[in-house]
Design a protein around this motif. Sequence first.
Motif, PDB file in Angstrom:
ATOM      1  N   LEU A  21       0.837  -1.208   0.000  1.00  0.00           N
ATOM      2  CA  LEU A  21       0.000   0.000   0.000  1.00  0.00           C
ATOM      3  C   LEU A  21       0.868   1.252   0.000  1.00  0.00           C
ATOM      4  O   LEU A  21       2.022   1.225   0.441  1.00  0.00           O
ATOM      5  CB  LEU A  21      -0.915  -0.001   1.232  1.00  0.00           C
ATOM      6  CG  LEU A  21      -1.996  -1.074   1.256  1.00  0.00           C
ATOM      7  CD1 LEU A  21      -2.703  -1.081   2.608  1.00  0.00           C
ATOM      8  CD2 LEU A  21      -2.986  -0.869   0.135  1.00  0.00           C
ATOM      9  N   PRO A  22       0.304   2.369  -0.455  1.00  0.00           N
ATOM     10  CA  PRO A  22       1.068   3.619  -0.411  1.00  0.00           C
ATOM     11  C   PRO A  22       1.363   4.026   1.033  1.00  0.00           C
ATOM     12  O   PRO A  22       0.616   3.668   1.953  1.00  0.00           O
ATOM     13  CB  PRO A  22       0.140   4.648  -1.072  1.00  0.00           C
ATOM     14  CG  PRO A  22      -1.008   3.899  -1.628  1.00  0.00           C
ATOM     15  CD  PRO A  22      -1.015   2.530  -1.047  1.00  0.00           C
ATOM     16  N   ASP A  23       2.447   4.755   1.217  1.00  0.00           N
ATOM     17  CA  ASP A  23       2.771   5.275   2.550  1.00  0.00           C
ATOM     18  C   ASP A  23       1.593   6.088   3.084  1.00  0.00           C
ATOM     19  O   ASP A  23       0.932   6.812   2.327  1.00  0.00           O
ATOM     20  CB  ASP A  23       4.018   6.162   2.507  1.00  0.00           C
ATOM     21  CG  ASP A  23       5.289   5.359   2.275  1.00  0.00           C
ATOM     22  OD1 ASP A  23       5.269   4.136   2.526  1.00  0.00           O
ATOM     23  OD2 ASP A  23       6.287   5.957   1.828  1.00  0.00           O
ATOM     24  N   GLY A  24       1.330   5.950   4.355  1.00  0.00           N
ATOM     25  CA  GLY A  24       0.258   6.717   4.976  1.00  0.00           C
ATOM     26  C   GLY A  24      -1.123   6.122   4.783  1.00  0.00           C
ATOM     27  O   GLY A  24      -2.121   6.787   5.056  1.00  0.00           O
ATOM     28  N   ALA A  25      -1.200   4.895   4.322  1.00  0.00           N
ATOM     29  CA  ALA A  25      -2.514   4.252   4.151  1.00  0.00           C
ATOM     30  C   ALA A  25      -3.206   4.170   5.510  1.00  0.00           C
ATOM     31  O   ALA A  25      -2.584   3.883   6.528  1.00  0.00           O
ATOM     32  CB  ALA A  25      -2.363   2.865   3.552  1.00  0.00           C
ATOM     33  N   SER A  26      -4.489   4.438   5.506  1.00  0.00           N
ATOM     34  CA  SER A  26      -5.258   4.437   6.758  1.00  0.00           C
ATOM     35  C   SER A  26      -5.447   3.007   7.254  1.00  0.00           C
ATOM     36  O   SER A  26      -5.361   2.044   6.468  1.00  0.00           O
ATOM     37  CB  SER A  26      -6.622   5.084   6.534  1.00  0.00           C
ATOM     38  OG  SER A  26      -7.446   4.233   5.763  1.00  0.00           O
ATOM     39  N   PRO A  27      -5.722   2.852   8.551  1.00  0.00           N
ATOM     40  CA  PRO A  27      -6.013   1.513   9.076  1.00  0.00           C
ATOM     41  C   PRO A  27      -7.180   0.846   8.330  1.00  0.00           C
ATOM     42  O   PRO A  27      -7.168  -0.359   8.119  1.00  0.00           O
ATOM     43  CB  PRO A  27      -6.362   1.764  10.539  1.00  0.00           C
ATOM     44  CG  PRO A  27      -5.606   3.014  10.881  1.00  0.00           C
ATOM     45  CD  PRO A  27      -5.654   3.853   9.629  1.00  0.00           C
ATOM     46  N   ALA A  28      -8.161   1.641   7.921  1.00  0.00           N
ATOM     47  CA  ALA A  28      -9.290   1.087   7.170  1.00  0.00           C
ATOM     48  C   ALA A  28      -8.825   0.544   5.818  1.00  0.00           C
ATOM     49  O   ALA A  28      -9.266  -0.521   5.379  1.00  0.00           O
ATOM     50  CB  ALA A  28     -10.373   2.137   6.981  1.00  0.00           C
ATOM     51  N   ASP A  29      -7.927   1.286   5.155  1.00  0.00           N
ATOM     52  CA  ASP A  29      -7.390   0.813   3.872  1.00  0.00           C
ATOM     53  C   ASP A  29      -6.600  -0.483   4.048  1.00  0.00           C
ATOM     54  O   ASP A  29      -6.689  -1.390   3.230  1.00  0.00           O
ATOM     55  CB  ASP A  29      -6.491   1.877   3.233  1.00  0.00           C
ATOM     56  CG  ASP A  29      -7.272   3.069   2.712  1.00  0.00           C
ATOM     57  OD1 ASP A  29      -8.484   2.932   2.467  1.00  0.00           O
ATOM     58  OD2 ASP A  29      -6.647   4.134   2.548  1.00  0.00           O
ATOM     59  N   VAL A  30      -5.836  -0.556   5.123  1.00  0.00           N
ATOM     60  CA  VAL A  30      -5.060  -1.766   5.409  1.00  0.00           C
ATOM     61  C   VAL A  30      -6.001  -2.940   5.659  1.00  0.00           C
ATOM     62  O   VAL A  30      -5.798  -4.038   5.129  1.00  0.00           O
ATOM     63  CB  VAL A  30      -4.113  -1.543   6.611  1.00  0.00           C
ATOM     64  CG1 VAL A  30      -3.442  -2.850   7.025  1.00  0.00           C
ATOM     65  CG2 VAL A  30      -3.075  -0.472   6.295  1.00  0.00           C
ATOM     66  N   ALA A  31      -7.057  -2.706   6.435  1.00  0.00           N
ATOM     67  CA  ALA A  31      -8.015  -3.774   6.734  1.00  0.00           C
ATOM     68  C   ALA A  31      -8.716  -4.259   5.466  1.00  0.00           C
ATOM     69  O   ALA A  31      -8.878  -5.471   5.259  1.00  0.00           O
ATOM     70  CB  ALA A  31      -9.037  -3.290   7.766  1.00  0.00           C
ATOM     71  N   LEU A  32      -9.113  -3.335   4.607  1.00  0.00           N
ATOM     72  CA  LEU A  32      -9.763  -3.715   3.356  1.00  0.00           C
ATOM     73  C   LEU A  32      -8.813  -4.517   2.456  1.00  0.00           C
ATOM     74  O   LEU A  32      -9.215  -5.515   1.846  1.00  0.00           O
ATOM     75  CB  LEU A  32     -10.267  -2.481   2.621  1.00  0.00           C
ATOM     76  CG  LEU A  32     -11.514  -1.817   3.199  1.00  0.00           C
ATOM     77  CD1 LEU A  32     -11.776  -0.488   2.505  1.00  0.00           C
ATOM     78  CD2 LEU A  32     -12.713  -2.736   3.083  1.00  0.00           C
TER      79      LEU A  32
END
Length: 125
Positions: A21-32
């Motif tokens: 993922l891009p740097d600074g990805a949100s926890p929600a983006d990581v979970a998805l």
Amino acid sequence: IQGSVVFVAPPPTLQAVRAALPDGASPADVALAMDARRDIHRGSVDLARRVGARLLDNAGRSSVEVRQQRLQVLLEATMPAVLVELDYLSSGSQAAWLAGADGQNTLAAAIASAVIDYARHAELL
């Protein structure tokens, strides 16, 4: 007739998902992204089992092993994916069968049947 190996990528790790993922990805983006990678892995394992069963039942394989392997082509897949090693060329007769139309058609039909079965099960067809 010898055995075959069907390779799938190992289950995704949180570290690998974050790294993609891009740097600074949100926890929600990581979970998805983690959920998506898990879905791909589950689909790959299901597909591998179906390919293995068809190779045993329809293509005369004496054994089929499903193995997890960190192969780049599988790790970067964005949909369920497997890599099939159909045989080891340990004898001249086996090599001739694999090189001939009968062997190729038999193996291709078994794999195609498994892919169609998987797609129907996954409601893709």
